[in-house]
Design an enzyme around this catalytic site. Structure first.
Site, mmCIF file in Angstrom:
data_model
loop_
_atom_site.group_PDB
_atom_site.id
_atom_site.type_symbol
_atom_site.label_atom_id
_atom_site.label_comp_id
_atom_site.label_asym_id
_atom_site.label_seq_id
_atom_site.Cartn_x
_atom_site.Cartn_y
_atom_site.Cartn_z
ATOM 1 N N SER A 148 -3.520 -5.838 -10.046
ATOM 2 C CA SER A 148 -2.201 -6.298 -10.488
ATOM 3 C C SER A 148 -1.985 -7.748 -10.087
ATOM 4 O O SER A 148 -2.579 -8.231 -9.111
ATOM 5 C CB SER A 148 -1.105 -5.434 -9.838
ATOM 6 O OG SER A 148 0.188 -5.961 -10.104
ATOM 7 N N TYR A 151 3.764 -1.320 -2.724
ATOM 8 C CA TYR A 151 2.949 -1.471 -3.930
ATOM 9 C C TYR A 151 2.121 -2.747 -3.861
ATOM 10 O O TYR A 151 0.912 -2.750 -4.107
ATOM 11 C CB TYR A 151 3.853 -1.483 -5.156
ATOM 12 C CG TYR A 151 3.118 -1.615 -6.475
ATOM 13 C CD1 TYR A 151 2.488 -0.526 -7.046
ATOM 14 C CD2 TYR A 151 3.083 -2.838 -7.148
ATOM 15 C CE1 TYR A 151 1.823 -0.632 -8.267
ATOM 16 C CE2 TYR A 151 2.423 -2.969 -8.361
ATOM 17 C CZ TYR A 151 1.798 -1.863 -8.916
ATOM 18 O OH TYR A 151 1.144 -1.998 -10.107
#
Length: 705
Positions: free
Chosen positions: A582, A595
């Site tokens: 990501s 996250y």
């Protein structure tokens, strides 16, 4: 009307046949014959019909023969897969035929006989049908008929079984001359007052006919039924089938476990020339053969029917492993297998060198196609899954032929020179050269986690489009089953497998890898895509949230990569691991401590594994998406609300917000991530490892430094 047969299936439906034209009836007959593998296998055999049509040049009536075109399959035949020829022009080629040395040149002349200009290329069997006068003709490869054709006393048995009503033509390679021999056989019988109902081709197959489609179908079934019944009545009378059992099979679950353990090692050895896909079967017919006393005698003889031989090679490789041998040490297993493979390759090279002609094509892949494991089953390896599966079906046909021939007489195979002349026939080589270029991922197996939907499904679909076999897996069984059904519809059942897997559970991952090994022989491309997203401020973030994120994203990537590396090292073919990370791995933002840090761990694990696995030629790269909104599970579980809160906007405003903040002002879709994954594994970046591709529309803060 219906008829009862014990050894073939009667599939004729009067309602379906009613109102069909003569050509349509030929297609219908072909399809129902091809639906029964006891009658002929995939791609095997040929069928035809002769009709009267108007010549588009003269307007006069002329006889036209419709016949299955080159490379087709009668079970799935359509009109577009047929060739239509002027029958008189085809027969007039006899005037220019100067002998058997002209066989290949005659095939080129078939094109001068084409009636329908949209026809498929005529096959080598065309004159075999053209020189027989009957309207409807079937040329098939039924196991029972070939068993008689390949028996030492085949001609005598045929004469006695059918009272002289089935003729006999000795083995000869298909071509123009064989067509003339069929005509001669028919004429010689007629001169004796015998009206033949068919002709047996030595070691090859069966011709049957009639003057309408239904009678031709019935004649074909009756002749095959008679052959099969004769074998059944004699089987076991002289001696036990295949000389009786030498060993016993392992229980089914143990056979599966042995096959799963061995398949990747075999695949690697079979892929020394090009990447192969595997198939495994422990069909009862296979086990009866591989466990038998006759295995050592019959297996080296090879097959008799050219259709069998072309798909299974000169002979199989028989493993000298015990059924229950310990296969846990892959390197030890490989050390035991290597001399067997080297011996097979040397045997194949000797076969090539002893049989080749001055104009023979170069020697092809010397590795075995068929590998027999007594007590366990049969592996087959080929350039794609369908070809590997079909090779297994054809070798089962060959086993049936050997079994039948041994029951009534003794089995005879094609002489090696005849087999070579088929395998390295210049016409076969030309057919191979005309085949389309393989797709970028042909011969490779992709394992994509979380591929029941969203990004994972898009990646798996892209890989399948580019020729890969795909193993779908997801922790949602219902979603996975829906995805599998969609993929089977799009890419065919041969190219798709599915396994329920929880990436936080090593046992389910191991089970999924075993499914891949059994279905395709192993794994080459692994995409760690399964994920979850939680966006909360630090004080709202719970320990359970933290554990969930790290279990799925970090531990999951570790466990899947670990299991994949075990398989890849067994294969010794290299491979690719692509981790879907990501932008958040490198960009700090609010409400994202769990996250973002987990994504950072995924990114560094990618670099660590790239450093460790380079000597194995296993590349490890990553793709960094951002804001993939469409069809993505990332927006479930409150993530969208959390990110909207962090940016001070509503959830409805998120798509426009994310697009606007990119340099390209673009929204990111699952297919964009899929394209980036393909860029990494498609071949052009084969010397790239430890790298990342950003797919975020251009977020300057996410630029790698």
């Amino acid at each position: 009307m219906s008829k009862k047969y014990n050894h073939v299936s009667y599939l004729w439906d009067d309602q379906k046949a009613a109102g069909l034209s003569e050509v349509e009836l030929f297609i219908y007959r072909s399809n129902i014959l091809g639906a029964d593998l006891r009658i002929t296998n995939y791609g095997g055999g040929n069928t035809s019909v002769k009709i009267t049509d108007n010549d588009p040049l003269t307007g006069e009536e002329t006889e036209v023969m419709w016949i299955k075109g080159s490379g087709g399959d009668i079970g799935t035949l359509k009109l577009s897969g047929c060739a239509a020829l002027y029958t008189d022009r085809l027969r007039n080629l006899e005037k220019v035929y100067k002998g058997i040395h002209m066989e290949d040149q005659m095939v080129e002349l078939f094109n001068h006989c084409i009636f329908d200009l949209s026809s498929k290329a005529p096959s080598i069997d065309t004159p075999l049908h053209g020189f027989l006068p009957f309207k409807h003709i079937d040329h098939l490869h039924p196991d029972a008929a070939i068993a008689i054709a390949a028996a030492k006393d085949g001609e005598k048995i045929t004469e006695e079984l059918f009272g002289g009503k089935i003729g006999w033509v000795p083995w000869q390679r298909p071509g123009f001359d064989l067509g003339l021999q069929l005509r001669t056989c028919l004429e010689n019988a007629a001169a004796k007052g015998i009206q033949l109902r068919g002709i047996m081709l030595g070691s090859h197959g069966l011709f049957t006919w009639a003057d309408n489609a239904y009678d031709c179908y019935i004649n074909t079934l009756e002749v095959i039924e008679a052959c099969a019944e004769y074998i059944a009545q004699n089987e076991g009378k002289k001696r036990p089938i295949f000389g009786g059992a030498k060993i016993q099979s392992l229980p089914a679950d143990q056979r599966t476990a042995q096959a799963q353990a061995l398949a990747p090692v075999l695949r690697g050895l079979c892929s020394s020339y090009q990447s192969m896909i595997g198939h495994f079967t422990d069909d009862e017919r296979v086990l009866q053969f591989v466990n038998s006393n006759d295995l050592e005698v019959l297996a080296p003889l090879g097959t008799s029917c050219p259709d069998h031989f072309l798909r299974t090679k000169i002979s199989p490789l028989v493993l000298n492993f015990g059924a229950g041998d310990d296969l846990s040490d892959a390197e030890a297993v490989k050390a035991r297998l290597l001399p067997l493979f080297e011996g097979y390759r040397a045997m194949y090279a000797d076969y090539y060198n002893n049989c080749k002609h001055n104009n023979s094509p170069a020697m092809r892949d010397p590795n075995p196609v068929v590998i027999l494991y007594p007590g366990v089953g049969m592996f087959t390896f080929a350039k794609d899954k369908q070809t590997a599966r079909v090779a297994a079906e054809f070798y089962i046909n060959a086993m049936n032929v050997m079994r039948g021939a041994e029951a009534i007489s003794s089995y005879t195979s094609l002489p090696k020179q005849e087999a070579f002349d088929i395998e390295y026939w210049l016409l076969e080589e030309a057919k191979l050269q005309r085949m389309p270029k393989p797709k970028a991922l042909s011969g490779r197996v992709a394992f994509v986690t979380g591929s029941g939907g969203g990004i994972g499904k898009a990646i798996a679909k892209k890989f399948a489009e580019e020729g890969a076999c795909v193993v779908l897996n997801d922790n949602n069984a219902e979603r996975l089953e829906e995805a599998k059904a969609e993929f089977v519809k799009l890419f065919g059942k041969d190219n798709v497998a599915a396994a329920v897997a929880d990436v936080t559970d090593a046992s389910t991952i191991e089970s999924a890898m075993n499914i891949a090994a059994l279905a395709f022989g192993g794994v080459d491309l692994v995409v760690n895509n399964a994920g979850i997203s939680i966006s909360k401020p630090i004080l709202d973030h719970t320990e359970s949230d933290w554990n969930k994120l790290y279990d799925i994203l970090v531990k999951g990537q570790y466990l899947v990569s670990q299991a994949a590396v075990r398989v890849m090292r067994k294969q010794a073919m290299g491979g690719d691991i692509v981790n879907i990370v990501s932008k958040n791995a490198v960009v700090a933002g609010p409400n994202n401590v769990g996250y973002g840090s987990a994504k950072g761990a995924q990114a560094h694990m990618s670099r660590l594994l790239a450093a460790e696995l380079g000597p194995d030629q296993i590349r490890v790269n990553m793709v960094n998406p951002d804001a993939v909104i469409a069809d993505s599970n990332i927006w479930a579980g409150g993530w969208a609300e959390g990110r909207a809160k962090a940016y001070g906007i509503t959830v409805a405003e998120l798509p426009a917000y994310y697009a606007k903040r990119t340099l390209l002002n673009e929204s990111i879709l699952p297919v964009d991530i899929a394209n980036a994954c393909f860029a990494l594994v498609g071949g052009l970046l084969s010397k790239s490892t430890g790298n990342a591709i950003n797919v975020d529309g251009g977020v300057a803060a996410g630029f790698l430094r």
